[in-house]
Design an enzyme around this catalytic site. Structure first.
Site, PDB file in Angstrom:
ATOM      1  N   HIS A  73      23.623 -16.739  -4.703  1.00 51.90           N
ATOM      2  CA  HIS A  73      24.571 -16.426  -5.779  1.00 51.90           C
ATOM      3  C   HIS A  73      25.300 -15.127  -5.462  1.00 51.90           C
ATOM      4  O   HIS A  73      26.532 -15.064  -5.525  1.00 51.90           O
ATOM      5  CB  HIS A  73      23.822 -16.305  -7.118  1.00 51.90           C
ATOM      6  CG  HIS A  73      24.606 -15.649  -8.209  1.00 51.90           C
ATOM      7  ND1 HIS A  73      25.624 -16.281  -8.878  1.00 51.90           N
ATOM      8  CD2 HIS A  73      24.542 -14.399  -8.736  1.00 51.90           C
ATOM      9  CE1 HIS A  73      26.147 -15.448  -9.770  1.00 51.90           C
ATOM     10  NE2 HIS A  73      25.515 -14.290  -9.700  1.00 51.90           N
ATOM     11  N   ASP A 102      57.378 -12.398   4.771  1.00 49.29           N
ATOM     12  CA  ASP A 102      56.058 -13.007   4.910  1.00 49.29           C
ATOM     13  C   ASP A 102      55.103 -11.893   5.299  1.00 49.29           C
ATOM     14  O   ASP A 102      55.497 -10.731   5.367  1.00 49.29           O
ATOM     15  CB  ASP A 102      56.087 -14.093   6.005  1.00 49.29           C
ATOM     16  CG  ASP A 102      54.968 -15.104   5.813  1.00 49.29           C
ATOM     17  OD1 ASP A 102      53.809 -14.703   5.886  1.00 49.29           O
ATOM     18  OD2 ASP A 102      55.262 -16.291   5.570  1.00 49.29           O
ATOM     19  N   TRP A 138      20.862 -10.413  -1.843  1.00 51.48           N
ATOM     20  CA  TRP A 138      22.140 -10.324  -1.118  1.00 51.48           C
ATOM     21  C   TRP A 138      22.210  -9.044  -0.288  1.00 51.48           C
ATOM     22  O   TRP A 138      23.027  -8.931   0.608  1.00 51.48           O
ATOM     23  CB  TRP A 138      23.337 -10.421  -2.068  1.00 51.48           C
ATOM     24  CG  TRP A 138      23.773  -9.117  -2.664  1.00 51.48           C
ATOM     25  CD1 TRP A 138      23.303  -8.560  -3.808  1.00 51.48           C
ATOM     26  CD2 TRP A 138      24.758  -8.222  -2.154  1.00 51.48           C
ATOM     27  NE1 TRP A 138      23.930  -7.361  -4.032  1.00 51.48           N
ATOM     28  CE2 TRP A 138      24.833  -7.118  -3.032  1.00 51.48           C
ATOM     29  CE3 TRP A 138      25.607  -8.220  -1.032  1.00 51.48           C
ATOM     30  CZ2 TRP A 138      25.694  -6.038  -2.842  1.00 51.48           C
ATOM     31  CZ3 TRP A 138      26.455  -7.143  -0.851  1.00 51.48           C
ATOM     32  CH2 TRP A 138      26.501  -6.074  -1.740  1.00 51.48           C
ATOM     33  N   SER A 166      37.030 -12.490   9.709  1.00 53.45           N
ATOM     34  CA  SER A 166      38.078 -12.910   8.781  1.00 53.45           C
ATOM     35  C   SER A 166      38.586 -11.723   7.962  1.00 53.45           C
ATOM     36  O   SER A 166      39.798 -11.510   7.837  1.00 53.45           O
ATOM     37  CB  SER A 166      37.518 -13.999   7.865  1.00 53.45           C
ATOM     38  OG  SER A 166      38.319 -14.149   6.734  1.00 53.45           O
ATOM     39  N   SER A 167      37.660 -10.927   7.416  1.00 55.57           N
ATOM     40  CA  SER A 167      38.076  -9.810   6.568  1.00 55.57           C
ATOM     41  C   SER A 167      38.845  -8.760   7.355  1.00 55.57           C
ATOM     42  O   SER A 167      39.834  -8.214   6.870  1.00 55.57           O
ATOM     43  CB  SER A 167      36.860  -9.125   5.946  1.00 55.57           C
ATOM     44  OG  SER A 167      36.246  -9.954   5.048  1.00 55.57           O
ATOM     45  N   HIS A 250      28.542   0.503  -0.167  1.00 60.08           N
ATOM     46  CA  HIS A 250      29.213   1.180  -1.265  1.00 60.08           C
ATOM     47  C   HIS A 250      30.733   1.074  -1.198  1.00 60.08           C
ATOM     48  O   HIS A 250      31.361   0.695  -2.179  1.00 60.08           O
ATOM     49  CB  HIS A 250      28.726   2.601  -1.511  1.00 60.08           C
ATOM     50  CG  HIS A 250      29.086   2.962  -2.908  1.00 60.08           C
ATOM     51  ND1 HIS A 250      28.361   2.541  -3.993  1.00 60.08           N
ATOM     52  CD2 HIS A 250      30.182   3.556  -3.410  1.00 60.08           C
ATOM     53  CE1 HIS A 250      28.977   2.893  -5.099  1.00 60.08           C
ATOM     54  NE2 HIS A 250      30.083   3.514  -4.774  1.00 60.08           N
ATOM     55  N   GLU A 252      32.180  -1.283  -0.001  1.00 57.88           N
ATOM     56  CA  GLU A 252      32.375  -2.696  -0.342  1.00 57.88           C
ATOM     57  C   GLU A 252      32.586  -2.889  -1.844  1.00 57.88           C
ATOM     58  O   GLU A 252      33.430  -3.681  -2.259  1.00 57.88           O
ATOM     59  CB  GLU A 252      31.168  -3.508   0.145  1.00 57.88           C
ATOM     60  CG  GLU A 252      31.053  -4.912  -0.426  1.00 57.88           C
ATOM     61  CD  GLU A 252      32.101  -5.866   0.098  1.00 57.88           C
ATOM     62  OE1 GLU A 252      32.760  -5.537   1.101  1.00 57.88           O
ATOM     63  OE2 GLU A 252      32.259  -6.939  -0.511  1.00 57.88           O
ATOM     64  N   TYR A 254      33.944  -0.876  -3.858  1.00 56.34           N
ATOM     65  CA  TYR A 254      35.304  -0.454  -4.199  1.00 56.34           C
ATOM     66  C   TYR A 254      36.341  -1.415  -3.641  1.00 56.34           C
ATOM     67  O   TYR A 254      37.417  -1.561  -4.204  1.00 56.34           O
ATOM     68  CB  TYR A 254      35.549   0.983  -3.732  1.00 56.34           C
ATOM     69  CG  TYR A 254      34.689   1.936  -4.513  1.00 56.34           C
ATOM     70  CD1 TYR A 254      34.705   1.888  -5.908  1.00 56.34           C
ATOM     71  CD2 TYR A 254      33.835   2.817  -3.896  1.00 56.34           C
ATOM     72  CE1 TYR A 254      33.884   2.707  -6.650  1.00 56.34           C
ATOM     73  CE2 TYR A 254      33.011   3.647  -4.639  1.00 56.34           C
ATOM     74  CZ  TYR A 254      33.039   3.591  -6.017  1.00 56.34           C
ATOM     75  OH  TYR A 254      32.219   4.391  -6.756  1.00 56.34           O
ATOM     76  N   SER A 265      47.057  -2.235 -13.791  1.00 59.42           N
ATOM     77  CA  SER A 265      48.147  -1.284 -14.003  1.00 59.42           C
ATOM     78  C   SER A 265      49.468  -2.017 -14.244  1.00 59.42           C
ATOM     79  O   SER A 265      50.246  -1.631 -15.114  1.00 59.42           O
ATOM     80  CB  SER A 265      48.286  -0.368 -12.786  1.00 59.42           C
ATOM     81  OG  SER A 265      47.078   0.297 -12.531  1.00 59.42           O
ATOM     82  N   HIS A 299      22.930   6.646  -3.168  1.00 60.28           N
ATOM     83  CA  HIS A 299      22.516   6.548  -4.573  1.00 60.28           C
ATOM     84  C   HIS A 299      21.937   5.173  -4.877  1.00 60.28           C
ATOM     85  O   HIS A 299      21.382   4.966  -5.948  1.00 60.28           O
ATOM     86  CB  HIS A 299      23.667   6.893  -5.531  1.00 60.28           C
ATOM     87  CG  HIS A 299      24.826   5.954  -5.487  1.00 60.28           C
ATOM     88  ND1 HIS A 299      26.118   6.354  -5.609  1.00 60.28           N
ATOM     89  CD2 HIS A 299      24.893   4.620  -5.322  1.00 60.28           C
ATOM     90  CE1 HIS A 299      26.920   5.322  -5.533  1.00 60.28           C
ATOM     91  NE2 HIS A 299      26.197   4.257  -5.365  1.00 60.28           N
ATOM     92  N   HIS A 300      22.065   4.235  -3.939  1.00 63.23           N
ATOM     93  CA  HIS A 300      21.406   2.937  -4.105  1.00 63.23           C
ATOM     94  C   HIS A 300      19.928   3.021  -3.707  1.00 63.23           C
ATOM     95  O   HIS A 300      19.217   2.042  -3.818  1.00 63.23           O
ATOM     96  CB  HIS A 300      22.094   1.884  -3.243  1.00 63.23           C
ATOM     97  CG  HIS A 300      23.517   1.626  -3.635  1.00 63.23           C
ATOM     98  ND1 HIS A 300      23.875   0.688  -4.565  1.00 63.23           N
ATOM     99  CD2 HIS A 300      24.677   2.199  -3.230  1.00 63.23           C
ATOM    100  CE1 HIS A 300      25.192   0.679  -4.716  1.00 63.23           C
ATOM    101  NE2 HIS A 300      25.694   1.607  -3.911  1.00 63.23           N
ATOM    102  N   THR A 325      38.069   8.068 -11.546  1.00 66.07           N
ATOM    103  CA  THR A 325      38.004   6.852 -12.354  1.00 66.07           C
ATOM    104  C   THR A 325      38.429   7.151 -13.782  1.00 66.07           C
ATOM    105  O   THR A 325      39.140   6.359 -14.424  1.00 66.07           O
ATOM    106  CB  THR A 325      36.587   6.261 -12.334  1.00 66.07           C
ATOM    107  OG1 THR A 325      36.111   6.259 -10.989  1.00 66.07           O
ATOM    108  CG2 THR A 325      36.569   4.854 -12.866  1.00 66.07           C
ATOM    109  N   LYS A 328      42.091   7.206 -14.114  1.00 68.53           N
ATOM    110  CA  LYS A 328      42.700   5.885 -14.195  1.00 68.53           C
ATOM    111  C   LYS A 328      42.591   5.318 -15.620  1.00 68.53           C
ATOM    112  O   LYS A 328      43.562   4.813 -16.175  1.00 68.53           O
ATOM    113  CB  LYS A 328      42.048   4.929 -13.195  1.00 68.53           C
ATOM    114  CG  LYS A 328      42.187   5.406 -11.772  1.00 68.53           C
ATOM    115  CD  LYS A 328      41.909   4.316 -10.773  1.00 68.53           C
ATOM    116  CE  LYS A 328      43.125   3.474 -10.570  1.00 68.53           C
ATOM    117  NZ  LYS A 328      43.998   3.911  -9.497  1.00 68.53           N
ATOM    118  N   ARG A 447      14.355  -7.005 -11.665  1.00 69.90           N
ATOM    119  CA  ARG A 447      15.294  -8.043 -11.245  1.00 69.90           C
ATOM    120  C   ARG A 447      14.665  -8.912 -10.165  1.00 69.90           C
ATOM    121  O   ARG A 447      13.634  -8.565  -9.597  1.00 69.90           O
ATOM    122  CB  ARG A 447      16.594  -7.406 -10.726  1.00 69.90           C
ATOM    123  CG  ARG A 447      16.407  -6.567  -9.485  1.00 69.90           C
ATOM    124  CD  ARG A 447      17.619  -5.704  -9.165  1.00 69.90           C
ATOM    125  NE  ARG A 447      18.691  -6.474  -8.541  1.00 69.90           N
ATOM    126  CZ  ARG A 447      19.595  -5.935  -7.708  1.00 69.90           C
ATOM    127  NH1 ARG A 447      19.545  -4.652  -7.410  1.00 69.90           N
ATOM    128  NH2 ARG A 447      20.544  -6.664  -7.177  1.00 69.90           N
TER     129      ARG A 447
END
Lengths: 524, 294
Positions: A73, A102, A138, A166-167, A250, A252, A254, A265, A299-300, A325, A328, A447
């Protein structure tokens, strides 16, 4: 084969159009459809998780399969739904917004897309292999993903490699398009915010996807070639896995939210009938978030055992992110302030984004406090946090974007009342699903476990009901899309579609012609 | 600046070909590795790997050939040429980050993980795992010598690795000389310096292969000899793979110069190959410093 003279060719007939295409709109559509399919597959897996957790005790699936479901998932939603959906939006919108014909590298663009179905096909097939699919979460922490992994982990590693190629190619394409294909007069500080946020996102992608490739390569070598990167017996360290992974991981997160900032916006400005408040500060805030994202990763890992200076450094650097943040969120609210607002479906999703993303951001601030995180770590509080930023955050912004630009894409208005139904059902469903997770998390429910203590039973039942409401209400969205795009039932869209929206994409006809600009448009 | 009208691309069958070829290559590799860890490698994945490799080659020749031909026919606008340059730059940046991850792992293991295992600093408690383990670098005595028998010694930086460093630096110089000749319309000079560069690249790889066999056979320095062997082979191995790729690029450039594909002001393919070669050179300098010398 490659006659450049054929300037005026329209779309090919038949299925091969989609296979051979080099058109950014075709490729954007394929990305979006791919993301929708991934969303449904990943959502079905969430249904399995929530059905099992509806009641305490083992009900439906065995624990190993439950772990496969949580893992798949997460992987499918992150790499298969959210990221490709944003790449699809970038494909559709960036060339139109900067006044380009294009994407800069159209063939690479098609290649980037077509790698994805193969990568995910391989990942999905691990479900049917001996030992089952990846079951280590994951985040695939070693040694769960090395010494104790199911044999299918090899295929998982190589499918991550394909997603990475790909990315990276997709991101290079976006950057080159933005740097080199802007219409004359489109200076950097005139670029629409969606383009800005995607430029910064693409930079993040190129910076960290190779690190992900590196970490899965080290896993592969630990598993098959006798190395000991993540094995302390040879002088390595399983914690090193977490450091390298989160150095990717991390930025990722963002990558999955910055384009959402751009989308929101645009929408808030249009439906408040005011120009965006603080454009320049928006750009700088986005850039600051991106820069900070490289120095907050640990921080993870507060509970993994780090020196005190590490805990403090990563705690304070993480809290710093709240500043840009906050800029924003302030700008979005101020844009709405005294605006003549209307509440069409895209605006509803965008406002919900601002409110609910902020809830996710604030719970993130709580998690950033190292001593408090010792209580929250690996509980449902964390699950609540990142689902608040990813579901009513990233996913809502994608839905908002689809409603907002769909009339431009297909030339028809979607059904507004179905859109409103979709919004309200989703809004209610998402909050019933994820809000109670805060409570069970704070009370200590871990979890990724298929069973739980009895005191969590009521809230889990509520969460499961909410999850099914949220999941099934997406069928309204699909029905609405089908009515608009396939049955062509909506009224024809005007070129502007909305009330004086800003941007080059609203100056061209609806639906946008197959090749948007044959000549560079003039930007004032 | 020209581009009054935009370049609009035609459809192409190469991308889907590329996706299938990459998928089959990766799938067959995964299957071979997977099956060999389960015991026996079957016929099917090996056959598939061969087919996939051929498809890859066909795709690379076809796709690059088409791009080269478009360039030769003068179809590429200045804008597109700029796109190529920018994208090559960002591609190299992605490669830089790939190696940065590995260097990060090396520094982490060396300055944090190994000392902690030996009882130093904030996480010294990890010493109870293997009491009496003494941290040192390069790590020759691993915590568990049964599972990961350490190497007898490491390779002396100032012998062959130093020679290799000199070889690569000279090869960067000779490639630059080739570039100067190309800009001065000196075809034979260009070809000569390209050949010299290529020979130096091959020499570098031969020395690397010799050194690998020396490390494995004489020093017992293998991928399984703990974290030093792991980082050593990871970094030098991927570097060697990149040298090989760069060498192939230079070989292609030799062929293209020979067939007069380039003009003094328009030779992006050559420049891209040169950038790549210099990048590989810089990685080696870091490698030499941090893996061999220090």
């Amino acid at each position: 084969m490659s006659e450049h003279s054929s300037d005026h060719h329209g779309p090919e007939k038949g299925l091969l159009r989609w296979v051979y295409t080099t058109n950014h709109k075709d490729i954007g559509t394929m990305y979006l459809l791919f993301a929708l399919v991934a969303l449904l597959v990943g959502g079905t897996m969430a249904f399995v998780i929530r059905a099992e957790l509806f009641q305490p005790g083992l009900q439906l699936v065995d624990p190993n399969f439950f772990n496969q479901m949580t893992t798949m998932h997460g992987l499918i939603m992150v790499f298969g739904a959210i990221m490709p959906a944003f790449v699809g939006l970038a494909n559709w919108l960036v060339p139109m917004m900067v006044g380009a014909p294009d994407m800069a590298l159209p063939r690479i663009n098609n290649w980037s897309f077509w790698l994805l179905p193969f990568a995910f096909g391989m990942l999905f097939c691990t479900l049917f292999m001996d030992g089952g699919a990846p079951n280590f979460g994951w985040t695939f922490y070693a040694p769960l993903s090395t010494d104790y992994a199911p044999p299918s982990v090899t295929f998982f590693i190589f499918s991550v490699h394909m997603m990475g190629i790909s990315s990276i190619m997709g991101a290079v394409n976006v950057i080159v398009t933005i740097f080199n294909m802007r219409a004359p007069g489109m200076t950097f500080m005139k670029m629409p915010l969606f383009v800005w946020t995607w430029l910064i996102t693409a930079f993040l992608l190129i910076a960290v996807m190779p690190v992900l490739a590196g970490v899965v390569t080290m896993m592969l070598m630990d598993i098959h070639f006798g190395t000991s990167f993540f094995n302390a017996a040879g002088g390595g360290d399983p914690v090193m896995f977490q450091h390298v992974f989160w150095f990717f991981g991390h930025p990722e997160v963002y990558i999955m939210i910055l384009p959402a900032f751009g989308v929101v916006s645009h929408i808030i400005s249009t439906f408040s009938r005011k120009p965006l408040f603080g454009y320049t500060s928006m750009v700088w805030a986005t850039a600051s978030i991106a820069v900070l994202s490289f120095i907050v990763w640990a921080h993870h890992m507060f509970t993994v055992g780090m020196p005190l200076v590490g805990e403090l450094f990563f705690m304070y650097s993480t809290m710093l992110i709240a500043v840009p943040t906050g800029v924003k969120v302030f700008n979005w609210v101020t844009t709405m302030f005294k605006g003549s607002m209307t509440f069409e479906t895209p605006m509803l999703f965008a406002i919900a984004f601002v409110v609910l993303f902020t809830i996710g951001g604030l719970s993130g601030l709580m998690l950033a406090i190292a001593p408090a995180d010792f209580q929250y770590h690996d509980t449902y509080f964390v699950v609540a946090h990142f689902h608040y930023v990813l579901v009513p955050g990233a996913l809502f912004s994608i839905l908002a974007a689809v409603y907002y630009w769909l009339p431009k894409w297909c030339g028809r208005m979607y059904n507004e009342s179905l859109g409103k139904w979709h919004f309200w059902m989703s809004f209610i469903g998402v909050n019933i699903t994820f809000f109670p997770m805060h409570f069970v998390g704070l009370a200590g429910m871990p979890r990724r476990i298929p069973d739980y203590a009895l005191q969590f039973a009521e809230f889990n039942a509520i969460v499961s009901v909410g999850a099914f409401i949220f999941g099934l209400s997406q069928l309204i969205f699909i029905y609405n899309l089908w009515k608009t795009v396939v049955k062509k039932e909506g009224e024809a869209a005007t070129d502007k579609v909305w009330d004086k929206p800003e941007g080059l994409e609203w100056d061209i006809p609806s639906p946008a012609p197959y090749h948007t600009f044959q000549e560079p448009p003039v930007v004032k | 600046m020209e581009t009054p009208r935009y370049y609009v691309p035609a459809k192409s069958h190469w991308p889907i070909f590329g996706a299938v070829a990459v998928f089959l290559t990766i799938y067959s590799m995964a299957s071979i590795i997977h099956q060999s860890s389960q015991g026996q490698v079957g016929f099917f994945p090996v056959a598939l790997a061969i087919v996939a490799g051929l498809l890859m080659l066909y795709m690379l020749f076809g796709w690059f050939g088409e791009v080269v031909n478009e360039g030769l026919r003068g179809l590429n606008s200045d804008q597109l040429k700029r796109s190529f340059r920018i994208s090559m730059g960002w591609f190299i940046f992605s490669e830089v980050m790939f190696f940065a991850g590995f260097f990060g792992a090396l520094f982490y293991a060396r300055t944090l993980a190994v000392p902690w295992l030996g009882g130093e600093g904030a996480k010294g408690v990890s010493n109870i795992l293997w009491e009496g383990f003494l941290p040192h670098w390069p790590l020759l005595k691993t915590p568990d010598m049964q599972q990961f028998p350490g190497a007898m010694s490491t390779i002396d930086a100032w012998k062959l690795p130093f020679v290799n460093t000199v070889i690569l630096i000279i090869s960067s110089l000779t490639l630059t000389l080739a570039h100067h000749c190309l800009r001065a319309k000196d075809k034979s000079g260009t070809l000569m310096w390209l050949v010299v560069t290529l020979i130096l690249g091959v020499a570098f790889m031969c020395v690397q292969i010799y050194e690998y066999s020396h490390a494995i056979n004489d020093l017992n320095l293998t991928m399984s000899s703990g974290i030093y062997g792991s980082t050593f082979f990871l970094l030098t191995g991927f570097h060697g793979a990149h040298v090989t790729l760069g060498g192939i690029m230079i070989f292609v450039m030799y062929w293209r110069v020979k067939n007069d594909h380039f003009t003094p002001d328009d030779h992006f393919g050559f420049e891209a190959a040169a950038w790549y070669w210099h990048f590989v050179d810089v990685v080696w300098l870091l490698l030499f410093t941090f893996v061999y010398v220090i």
